[in-house]
Motif scaffolding. Structure first.
Motif, PDB file in Angstrom:
ATOM      1  N   LEU A  90      53.831  39.702  41.451  1.00  0.00           N
ATOM      2  CA  LEU A  90      54.564  39.050  40.369  1.00  0.00           C
ATOM      3  C   LEU A  90      54.034  37.634  40.170  1.00  0.00           C
ATOM      4  CD1 LEU A  90      58.159  40.129  41.471  1.00  0.00           C
ATOM      5  CD2 LEU A  90      56.665  41.274  39.825  1.00  0.00           C
ATOM      6  N   GLY A  91      54.016  37.185  38.923  1.00  0.00           N
ATOM      7  CA  GLY A  91      53.519  35.855  38.591  1.00  0.00           C
ATOM      8  C   GLY A  91      54.625  34.815  38.534  1.00  0.00           C
TER       9      GLY A  91
ATOM     10  N   GLN B 131      39.999  36.819  40.344  1.00  0.00           N
ATOM     11  CA  GLN B 131      39.493  35.447  40.290  1.00  0.00           C
ATOM     12  C   GLN B 131      40.557  34.537  40.891  1.00  0.00           C
ATOM     13  OE1 GLN B 131      36.348  34.645  39.102  1.00  0.00           O
ATOM     14  NE2 GLN B 131      36.144  36.877  39.052  1.00  0.00           N
ATOM     15  N   LEU B 132      40.224  33.865  41.995  1.00  0.00           N
ATOM     16  CA  LEU B 132      41.199  33.033  42.698  1.00  0.00           C
ATOM     17  C   LEU B 132      41.056  31.571  42.317  1.00  0.00           C
ATOM     18  CD1 LEU B 132      41.064  34.523  46.317  1.00  0.00           C
ATOM     19  CD2 LEU B 132      42.712  35.011  44.506  1.00  0.00           C
ATOM     20  N   SER B 133      42.203  30.897  42.215  1.00  0.00           N
ATOM     21  CA  SER B 133      42.205  29.440  42.063  1.00  0.00           C
ATOM     22  C   SER B 133      42.847  28.866  43.316  1.00  0.00           C
ATOM     23  CB  SER B 133      42.996  29.029  40.824  1.00  0.00           C
ATOM     24  OG  SER B 133      44.326  29.506  40.909  1.00  0.00           O
ATOM     25  N   SER B 134      42.243  27.836  43.842  1.00  0.00           N
ATOM     26  CA  SER B 134      42.693  27.275  45.114  1.00  0.00           C
ATOM     27  C   SER B 134      43.970  26.465  44.929  1.00  0.00           C
ATOM     28  CB  SER B 134      41.605  26.385  45.700  1.00  0.00           C
ATOM     29  OG  SER B 134      42.078  25.770  46.868  1.00  0.00           O
ATOM     30  N   THR B 135      44.884  26.598  45.891  1.00  0.00           N
ATOM     31  CA  THR B 135      46.104  25.781  45.903  1.00  0.00           C
ATOM     32  C   THR B 135      45.985  24.674  46.939  1.00  0.00           C
ATOM     33  OG1 THR B 135      47.099  27.326  47.462  1.00  0.00           O
ATOM     34  CG2 THR B 135      47.613  27.631  45.141  1.00  0.00           C
TER      35      THR B 135
ATOM     36  N   THR C  52      46.635  49.102  39.042  1.00  0.00           N
ATOM     37  CA  THR C  52      46.368  48.151  37.973  1.00  0.00           C
ATOM     38  C   THR C  52      45.914  46.874  38.668  1.00  0.00           C
ATOM     39  OG1 THR C  52      48.151  49.105  36.644  1.00  0.00           O
ATOM     40  CG2 THR C  52      47.347  46.928  35.995  1.00  0.00           C
ATOM     41  N   PRO C  53      44.593  46.574  38.672  1.00  0.00           N
ATOM     42  CA  PRO C  53      44.073  45.471  39.482  1.00  0.00           C
ATOM     43  C   PRO C  53      44.574  44.098  39.037  1.00  0.00           C
ATOM     44  CG  PRO C  53      42.308  46.934  38.731  1.00  0.00           C
ATOM     45  CD  PRO C  53      43.539  47.284  37.958  1.00  0.00           C
ATOM     46  N   LEU C  54      44.605  43.184  39.995  1.00  0.00           N
ATOM     47  CA  LEU C  54      44.957  41.795  39.736  1.00  0.00           C
ATOM     48  C   LEU C  54      43.740  41.090  39.149  1.00  0.00           C
ATOM     49  CD1 LEU C  54      47.084  39.506  40.080  1.00  0.00           C
ATOM     50  CD2 LEU C  54      46.077  39.075  42.330  1.00  0.00           C
ATOM     51  N   GLN C  55      43.930  40.393  38.024  1.00  0.00           N
ATOM     52  CA  GLN C  55      42.806  39.717  37.361  1.00  0.00           C
ATOM     53  C   GLN C  55      42.597  38.306  37.888  1.00  0.00           C
ATOM     54  OE1 GLN C  55      40.823  41.495  35.297  1.00  0.00           O
ATOM     55  NE2 GLN C  55      42.182  43.183  35.841  1.00  0.00           N
ATOM     56  N   ALA C  56      43.682  37.532  37.985  1.00  0.00           N
ATOM     57  CA  ALA C  56      43.570  36.137  38.426  1.00  0.00           C
ATOM     58  C   ALA C  56      44.840  35.729  39.144  1.00  0.00           C
ATOM     59  CB  ALA C  56      43.330  35.224  37.224  1.00  0.00           C
ATOM     60  N   SER C  57      44.675  34.816  40.120  1.00  0.00           N
ATOM     61  CA  SER C  57      45.827  34.405  40.917  1.00  0.00           C
ATOM     62  C   SER C  57      45.485  33.170  41.727  1.00  0.00           C
ATOM     63  CB  SER C  57      46.225  35.543  41.861  1.00  0.00           C
ATOM     64  OG  SER C  57      47.175  35.089  42.804  1.00  0.00           O
TER      65      SER C  57
END
Length: 197
Positions: free
Chosen positions: A100-101, A144-148, A26-31
């Motif tokens: 896990l989110g 889709q990655l968001s930068s930390t 089950t692929p990761l959509q966003a993180s």
């Protein structure tokens, strides 16, 4: 009647030699682009965490290994299990990766399993990287990655090669190859990418 007696053992042998790998993803959509890996001391596959960290880094996600993870310090957590079987030597037969989110909800999951512990297939003795890299790629290829980190902290020169590798992995996945064919094509893709750097 004799034809059936001959055909059944041949069919059984073909089943044991081929198609012994099962994957469910089950692929990761966003993180975010940083995660913590929750250390699992029960796992005895010595290079599993290293393969996991390399695989996530290949998709632009940096990871840190922790034995205990405070929720505030690490919103995204990777958990894993891996088990070995034995046939003249130990080999990886089952693995599971879960992401896990922030509320510790399951965002993505991947499972690798050798049916019948690999049977007579010689593929069962392949290394951890050969078995798990395609699973990680399927898990993370469309994320889709968001930068930390602040934009200045991200090296600009490495963004383009990683993006082109990610795109090539996505293209490879679109071909819907079988697991073994995907592994061969993926290894070739990595060699070409490393040679071009």
């Amino acid at each position: 009647m004799s034809t059936i007696r001959i055909a059944l053992p041949l069919l059984a042998a073909a089943t044991l030699l081929g198609g012994c790998t099962a994957t469910q993803v089950t692929p990761l959509q966003a993180s975010a682009d940083q995660m913590c890996i929750e250390e699992n001391p029960k796992v005895q596959v010595s290079d599993f965490v290293h393969v996991l960290q390399e695989g996530f880094a290949r998709h632009g996600i940096q990871t840190q290994l922790h034995s205990k993870i405070p929720r505030a310090d690490c919103p995204y957590v990777v958990t894993y299990t891996a088990r070995r079987s034995w046939d003249m030597a130990p080999y990886l037969s089952t693995a599971e990766i879960t992401i896990l989110g922030p509320r510790r909800q399951t965002l993505a999951k991947a499972r690798y399993h050798l049916r019948g512990k690999g049977g007579l297939s010689l593929m069962k003795w392949q290394g951890t990287k050969s078995k798990i890299d395609p699973v990680i790629d399927e898990l993370l290829a469309s994320t889709q990655l968001s930068s930390t980190a602040p934009p200045a902290a991200q090296p600009h020169s490495t963004a383009e090669p990683r993006q082109s590798l990610d795109q090539r992995v996505r293209d490879l996945q679109q071909q819907k190859l079988g697991y073994e064919d995907y592994q061969r094509a993926y290894r070739q893709l990595l060699l070409e990418h490393q040679g071009g750097q």
